[in-house]
Design an enzyme around this catalytic site. Structure first.
Site, PDB file in Angstrom:
ATOM      1  N   GLU A 117       2.213  -1.343   0.210  1.00  0.00           N
ATOM      2  CA  GLU A 117       3.556  -0.845  -0.352  1.00  0.00           C
ATOM      3  C   GLU A 117       3.496   0.437   0.543  1.00  0.00           C
ATOM      4  O   GLU A 117       2.620   1.315   0.832  1.00  0.00           O
ATOM      5  CB  GLU A 117       2.891   0.132  -1.671  1.00  0.00           C
ATOM      6  CG  GLU A 117       2.655  -0.809  -2.785  1.00  0.00           C
ATOM      7  CD  GLU A 117       3.982  -1.411  -3.302  1.00  0.00           C
ATOM      8  OE1 GLU A 117       5.099  -1.022  -2.764  1.00  0.00           O
ATOM      9  OE2 GLU A 117       4.009  -2.138  -4.377  1.00  0.00           O
ATOM     10  N   CYS A 120       7.520   7.870  -0.620  1.00  0.00           N
ATOM     11  CA  CYS A 120       7.974   6.634  -0.082  1.00  0.00           C
ATOM     12  C   CYS A 120       9.746   6.247  -0.507  1.00  0.00           C
ATOM     13  O   CYS A 120      10.257   5.959   0.204  1.00  0.00           O
ATOM     14  CB  CYS A 120       7.245   5.568  -0.322  1.00  0.00           C
ATOM     15  SG  CYS A 120       6.879   5.417  -2.126  1.00  0.00           S
TER      16      CYS A 120
HETATM   17  P1  NAP Z   1      -1.628   6.552   5.875  1.00  0.00           P
HETATM   18  O1  NAP Z   1      -2.054   7.479   7.111  1.00  0.00           O
HETATM   19  O2  NAP Z   1      -1.352   5.088   6.268  1.00  0.00           O
HETATM   20  O3  NAP Z   1      -2.912   6.556   4.822  1.00  0.00           O
HETATM   21  C1  NAP Z   1      -2.977   5.735   3.821  1.00  0.00           C
HETATM   22  C2  NAP Z   1      -4.217   5.404   3.567  1.00  0.00           C
HETATM   23  O4  NAP Z   1      -4.441   4.381   4.850  1.00  0.00           O
HETATM   24  C3  NAP Z   1      -5.327   6.426   3.766  1.00  0.00           C
HETATM   25  O5  NAP Z   1      -6.353   6.154   2.953  1.00  0.00           O
HETATM   26  C4  NAP Z   1      -5.869   6.242   5.274  1.00  0.00           C
HETATM   27  O6  NAP Z   1      -6.931   6.723   5.460  1.00  0.00           O
HETATM   28  C5  NAP Z   1      -5.765   4.770   5.320  1.00  0.00           C
HETATM   29  N1  NAP Z   1      -5.666   4.466   6.593  1.00  0.00           N
HETATM   30  C6  NAP Z   1      -4.979   4.845   7.423  1.00  0.00           C
HETATM   31  N2  NAP Z   1      -5.147   4.066   8.782  1.00  0.00           N
HETATM   32  C7  NAP Z   1      -5.944   2.956   8.314  1.00  0.00           C
HETATM   33  C8  NAP Z   1      -6.218   1.903   9.085  1.00  0.00           C
HETATM   34  N3  NAP Z   1      -6.181   1.700  10.430  1.00  0.00           N
HETATM   35  N4  NAP Z   1      -7.192   1.199   8.535  1.00  0.00           N
HETATM   36  C9  NAP Z   1      -7.403   1.062   7.014  1.00  0.00           C
HETATM   37  N5  NAP Z   1      -6.897   2.271   6.377  1.00  0.00           N
HETATM   38  C10 NAP Z   1      -6.228   3.094   7.227  1.00  0.00           C
HETATM   39  O7  NAP Z   1      -0.456   6.867   5.210  1.00  0.00           O
HETATM   40  P2  NAP Z   1      -0.369   8.591   4.898  1.00  0.00           P
HETATM   41  O8  NAP Z   1       0.448   9.097   6.025  1.00  0.00           O
HETATM   42  O9  NAP Z   1      -1.369   9.258   4.409  1.00  0.00           O
HETATM   43  O10 NAP Z   1       0.808   8.196   3.570  1.00  0.00           O
HETATM   44  C11 NAP Z   1       2.217   8.305   3.664  1.00  0.00           C
HETATM   45  C12 NAP Z   1       2.863   6.808   4.002  1.00  0.00           C
HETATM   46  O11 NAP Z   1       2.664   6.248   2.910  1.00  0.00           O
HETATM   47  C13 NAP Z   1       4.208   6.998   3.941  1.00  0.00           C
HETATM   48  O12 NAP Z   1       4.827   6.095   4.868  1.00  0.00           O
HETATM   49  C14 NAP Z   1       4.797   6.849   2.771  1.00  0.00           C
HETATM   50  O13 NAP Z   1       6.080   6.251   2.559  1.00  0.00           O
HETATM   51  C15 NAP Z   1       3.979   5.608   2.251  1.00  0.00           C
HETATM   52  N6  NAP Z   1       3.835   5.553   0.932  1.00  0.00           N
HETATM   53  C16 NAP Z   1       4.383   4.300   0.339  1.00  0.00           C
HETATM   54  C17 NAP Z   1       4.334   4.080  -1.097  1.00  0.00           C
HETATM   55  C18 NAP Z   1       5.029   2.741  -1.531  1.00  0.00           C
HETATM   56  O14 NAP Z   1       4.590   2.501  -2.713  1.00  0.00           O
HETATM   57  N7  NAP Z   1       5.692   2.133  -1.053  1.00  0.00           N
HETATM   58  C19 NAP Z   1       3.967   5.110  -2.026  1.00  0.00           C
HETATM   59  C20 NAP Z   1       3.441   6.278  -1.298  1.00  0.00           C
HETATM   60  C21 NAP Z   1       3.595   6.519   0.059  1.00  0.00           C
HETATM   61  P3  NAP Z   1      -7.280   8.065   6.025  1.00  0.00           P
HETATM   62  O15 NAP Z   1      -6.633   9.170   5.095  1.00  0.00           O
HETATM   63  O16 NAP Z   1      -8.654   8.397   6.057  1.00  0.00           O
HETATM   64  O17 NAP Z   1      -6.465   7.956   7.384  1.00  0.00           O
END
Ligand code: NAP
Length: 455
Positions: free
Chosen positions: A228, A262
């Site tokens: 997602e 998102c």
């Molecule tokens: P993010 O940086 O991708 O972080 C999300 C999760 O992934 C965190 O727990 C993060 O851990 C972990 N993570 C990051 N890099 C990783 C890697 N290389 N390997 C494994 N885990 C990893 O995202 P964010 O910036 O916090 O969240 C915002 C994004 O989420 C936006 O793009 C938003 O649109 C999207 N989102 C999508 C939905 C949906 O349902 N489609 C819902 C909500 C949000 P750390 O915090 O430790 O880095």
């Protein structure tokens, strides 16, 4: 990233957590796998009782939990209360619906009795974001727990208090040890779980970058995955609308969670017949937002989740301006402490600009003026994302025809994209794959097993 809780409204550090080691992570997988042996044999009624208790617990501690969310990631207090209530509803939806969702499904064939059994798979790993720190986890965990799987959750590093609280709420409901476990691990250790043979799948909600990385791990290890990811949702305004009404909805769609959703409306695509009227009405409402303390009920726009998020958003906006976009409103940060960003409207963003195809995660709206409906749909689909989207038009047949042509996982007519337990949630293209919520959500991590008996 360090696991650290900082109040984004004040900059105050609230908690720092030492991450688990690889050995501790493996020990958590041992417990989750051990718990699975009993949990999969627990009746649906047995599983249901825990989730109903969990929903009750969320409601009875709602005020405290809402304040925890607001303190840790800056969401306005009324939105935090809504999030907790919504989590209780999702838990009840799966607790009460699982019997029906997972019932054996006959497969009609002439020469046999055949049916599909929806059987659990084992330990499922969840990697979750901070923007809805309770909802994202509950949306992933509750259908899996009802399906008979056990879950491990790696939450975002900036919301450790919410992460810890969710686990302790499950414990307070006497959920057997190991059925739900929070893992305080850095993202580098996610691979330890995904590659472990006892872990049967991984669900990630987050950015495209994290999604690609976790999907690669899943592929390498032949594990199921659900992604997602981000969105750049179009909000299409056709000529047959009441512009003032639409401008109110545009604010709601863009400013939800300070713009950090998102499925927030991000690209406002308006036909030229009503474009100027829309821009004026939208600007008026955006400029009336009250920036402030998210615990104050009078605040209508709180801070972003972290200082880094605000700095990053400013860079994105600045790069559009440098490339020739026009600022209709804002475009900068207020002179105050905390991760705040002024409500911003940009026009004149063109496909050659870096931000055209980027998600702007904050109170920044981009308005595009198009000649007609066909152009609106073409522009809506000119995106590598495909999560949600909305079409506004009084003629519902016309709106439906337009909705059918939009390349996204969800399209809402005359309302911004939203989430509801009964409705499937998910995207296409770089917004990911798989679905959460609804019956589809509980079927992502189950074995759709055929049982066949020749007559
Ligand atoms: P993010 O940086 O991708 O972080 C999300 C999760 O992934 C965190 O727990 C993060 O851990 C972990 N993570 C990051 N890099 C990783 C890697 N290389 N390997 C494994 N885990 C990893 O995202 P964010 O910036 O916090 O969240 C915002 C994004 O989420 C936006 O793009 C938003 O649109 C999207 N989102 C999508 C939905 C949906 O349902 N489609 C819902 C909500 C949000 P750390 O915090 O430790 O880095």
């Amino acid at each position: 990233m360090a696991i650290i809780s900082i109040n984004p409204a004040t900059g105050e550090t609230l908690l720092t957590v030492d991450p688990l080691t690889t050995e501790q992570t493996i020990a958590a997988i041992d417990r989750a796998d051990g718990a699975y042996r009993d949990w999969k044999m627990t009746s649906l009624d047995g599983r249901k009782s825990f989730l109903l208790k969990f929903a009750q617990r969320l409601r009875s501690r709602s005020e405290e939990l809402a304040h925890l969310i607001t303190r840790e990631m800056g969401k306005r207090i009324s939105e935090s209360r809504y999030e907790i209530e919504y989590c209780a509803k999702i838990s009840e939806f799966y607790a009460n619906g699982a019997q029906k969702f997972l019932a054996d499904e006959p497969v009609p064939v002439d020469d046999a009795d055949a049916f599909i059994q929806y059987a659990p798979l084992g330990v499922i790993m969840g990697v979750m974001p901070w923007n809805f720190p309770f909802y994202q986890v509950v949306r992933f965990a509750t259908p899996n727990i009802m399906a008979g799987n056990t879950v491990l959750v790696k939450h975002a590093s900036n919301v450790p208090q919410c992460a810890r609280m969710i686990e302790s709420l499950f414990h307070e409901c006497d959920l057997p040890d190991g059925v739900y476990a929070n893992l305080f691990i850095p993202s580098e250790l996610v691979e330890v779980a995904v590659s472990d043979p006892r872990v049967q799948g991984v669900s990630l909600t987050g950015s495209e970058r994290a999604g690609a990385s976790v999907a690669a791990m899943a592929g390498q290890n032949l594990k199921r995955s659900v992604l997602e990811l981000g969105g750049n949702d179009p909000f299409i305004v056709l000529d047959d609308v009441d512009v003032d009404e639409i401008a109110d909805l545009a604010i709601k769609g863009r400013i939800v969670n300070a713009g950090q959703s998102c499925v927030a409306s991000k690209r406002f695509i308006v036909v030229k017949a009503v474009a100027q009227q829309f821009i004026d009405a939208f600007k008026k409402r955006m400029s009336q937002l009250t920036l402030g303390d998210p615990t104050d009920e009078a605040t209508t726009l709180g801070p972003l989740s972290t200082e880094a998020a605000a700095v990053n958003l400013l860079e994105q906006v600045q790069s559009s301006i440098d490339a020739g976009a026009t600022i209709v409103l804002g475009g900068d940060r207020p002179d105050r402490k905390g991760a705040y960003f002024n409500p911003t409207i940009l026009t004149g963003v063109t496909p050659d600009m870096p931000t055209f195809d980027q998600e702007l995660f904050g109170p920044v709206a981009t308005v595009y003026v198009v000649d007609n409906e066909a152009e609106a749909i073409e522009l809506a689909n000119h995106s590598t994302y495909g999560l949600g989207g909305s079409v506004f038009c009084k003629d519902i047949d016309r709106a439906r025809r337009a909705a059918r042509q939009i390349e996204s996982g969800m399209v809402f007519i005359n309302q911004p994209t939203r989430s509801q337990a009964e409705l499937p949630f998910g995207g296409v293209k770089k917004s990911g794959y798989g679905r959460e919520l609804s019956r589809l959500g509980i079927l992502e991590f189950v074995n759709k097993k055929l049982i066949h008996h020749r007559k």
